[in-house]
Each structure stands twice: as C-alpha cells, then as structure tokens.
Design an enzyme around this catalytic site. Structure first.
Site, mmCIF file in Angstrom:
data_model
loop_
_atom_site.group_PDB
_atom_site.id
_atom_site.type_symbol
_atom_site.label_atom_id
_atom_site.label_comp_id
_atom_site.label_asym_id
_atom_site.label_seq_id
_atom_site.Cartn_x
_atom_site.Cartn_y
_atom_site.Cartn_z
ATOM 1 C CE LYS A 83 -4.282 0.845 2.524
ATOM 2 N NZ LYS A 83 -4.836 0.762 3.874
HETATM 3 C C1 E4P Z 1 -8.356 1.404 3.938
HETATM 4 O O1 E4P Z 1 -7.463 0.869 3.332
HETATM 5 C C2 E4P Z 1 -8.156 2.377 5.013
HETATM 6 O O2 E4P Z 1 -7.169 1.882 5.855
HETATM 7 C C3 E4P Z 1 -9.390 2.607 5.827
HETATM 8 O O3 E4P Z 1 -10.547 2.232 5.118
HETATM 9 C C4 E4P Z 1 -9.476 3.961 6.445
HETATM 10 O O4 E4P Z 1 -10.691 4.068 7.122
HETATM 11 P P1 E4P Z 1 -10.979 5.217 8.202
HETATM 12 O O5 E4P Z 1 -11.258 6.479 7.468
HETATM 13 O O6 E4P Z 1 -12.194 4.710 8.933
HETATM 14 O O7 E4P Z 1 -9.765 5.301 9.087
#
Ligand code: E4P
Length: 216
Positions: A83
């Site tokens: 990522k």
């Molecule tokens: C996805 O890859 C992200 O880590 C995640 O959906 C972020 O979500 P949040 O906005 O609830 O922290």
C-alpha cells in the site's frame, strides 16, 4: 463485489474467513498500532488465514524508502499487496512494484484526478476514502461514480477499492455504482447480514413450529 476486512485483529479476520465471504484484508499504520502487535508478525498471521490480497502500508515518504520497505513487506507472503500513498513518489513506487509483478494498493485517494494518475501508474487497487470524504462535506459516492466512469472509458484494469466505509449504505451504494471491492471494519460487514424483520420472522416461525409438535 469483493469484501475486504479493514482490520489488523486476527480474531476478527478468522471469524470473517469462516463465513466464506472474506476476499482480502486491508491494514494501515493506525490499525497495526491498535492491534498492539509486531507489524511483520501480524501480517504473517493475516496472510495465512486469508489467501486473498492483504494490504501492508509503507511509511516512507520518498521513493527509495518506500521501495526498501516494500522489499521487506512483500517477502512476508505471496498475497501481500503493497500500500503506497497517492503522491508522486508513491506512484513512482507503484509503477516499479507492479512492473515487477507485485500487487499495489494506492491509498488516500480523494479525487478522480488522483484515481486517474494511479491507474496510469498501473495500480492494482485504488482506495478512495468515502467516509473521510463525506466528513469534510464532499460526496464520497460521487467520487466512486466518477472513478467508475473514467476507468470504464479507458478500460483501466485498476480495481476500485472503496475504503473508509462507515455503514452498510456505503456498501450498497458502492455496489450499485459497480465498485470492484469494498473494505470495511468487521462490525460493518456483520451488519450487512442483519435485518430486524429476519430476526422477527425466525422467532415467529420457531414459535409456530414448536406449537405444531413436529420434528425434522
Ligand atoms: C483502507 O485501506 C483504510 O485503511 C481505511 O478504510 C481507512 O478508514 P478510516 O477512514 O475509517 O480510518
């Protein structure tokens, strides 16, 4: 639509894997911190339980640091998706990693323009954060619709991974728009199964069945 769990809690992932509906897992530095576990150890465990893509995020901000960290992370398991943040260096790393056969999830996407450049960089997944987008007064679902249209116009293979999901309606709306994947906290995935009329219906049928005195 594929379902990914947005968590680094191995017990929650095992639980969801048992439903047969789990297609992958996404983690981020905040979720790893919340788990209280060593990053590499927790990734190993997750990748064993879930054969689908498991996103592991780099924390370096420049290309060289990202590539160095990606090298460590992709050795953990075959199903690790690296990522990277949606920055020029992140997209440079994306291009290099996907060119080398590694899955890449480009994260922190908040505009259609960003999604377009991520696809051009060969991203396997683009992660638009719908909940955080809604939080600041934008329409997260409009972003999904725009990305879907752009990707379809040019037949980009990048999968739209709807992230920052806050409730079941986000999931349903994203599915209606043709998003490829959604990632949500396990609590929200469990909410997808629930309806009060289903519970009431089961209770009513059971009561009548018991009254009938029959057995199967
Ligand atoms: C996805 O890859 C992200 O880590 C995640 O959906 C972020 O979500 P949040 O906005 O609830 O922290």
């Amino acid at each position: 639509m594929k379902f990914f769990a947005d968590t680094a809690e191995i017990s929650e992932i095992r639980d969801l894997a048992a439903t047969g509906l789990l297609d992958g897992v996404t983690t981020n530095p905040s979720l790893v911190h919340k788990s209280g576990r060593d990053f590499i150890e927790v990734l190993k465990d997750i990748a064993e339980v879930c054969p689908g893509p498991v996103s592991a995020e780099v924390v370096g901000l420049d290309y060289d640091s990202m590539m160095r960290e990606a090298e460590v992370l992709r050795k953990v398991a075959k199903n690790i998706a690296i990522k990277v943040p949606l920055t020029p260096d992140g997209l440079k790393a994306c291009k290099a990693l996907t060119g080398d056969g590694t899955m890449v999830n480009v994260t922190l996407c908040f505009s259609a323009a960003q999604a377009l450049v991520a696809a051009k960089a060969g991203a396997s997944f683009i992660s638009p954060f719908v909940g955080r987008h809604d939080d600041v007064g934008f329409d997260g679902m409009q972003l999904i619709a725009d990305i879907r249209m752009i990707y379809d116009n040019y037949d980009f293979a990048t999968e739209i991974l709807v992230a920052s999901v806050r409730h079941p309606i986000h999931v349903v709306e994203a599915a209606k728009l043709g998003a490829d994947v959604m990632t949500a906290p396990p609590k929200i995935i469990h909410q997808l199964f629930k309806h009060p009329l289903t519970d009431a219906g089961i209770a009513g049928f059971l009561k009548d069945w018991q009254a009938s005195g029959q057995k199967i």
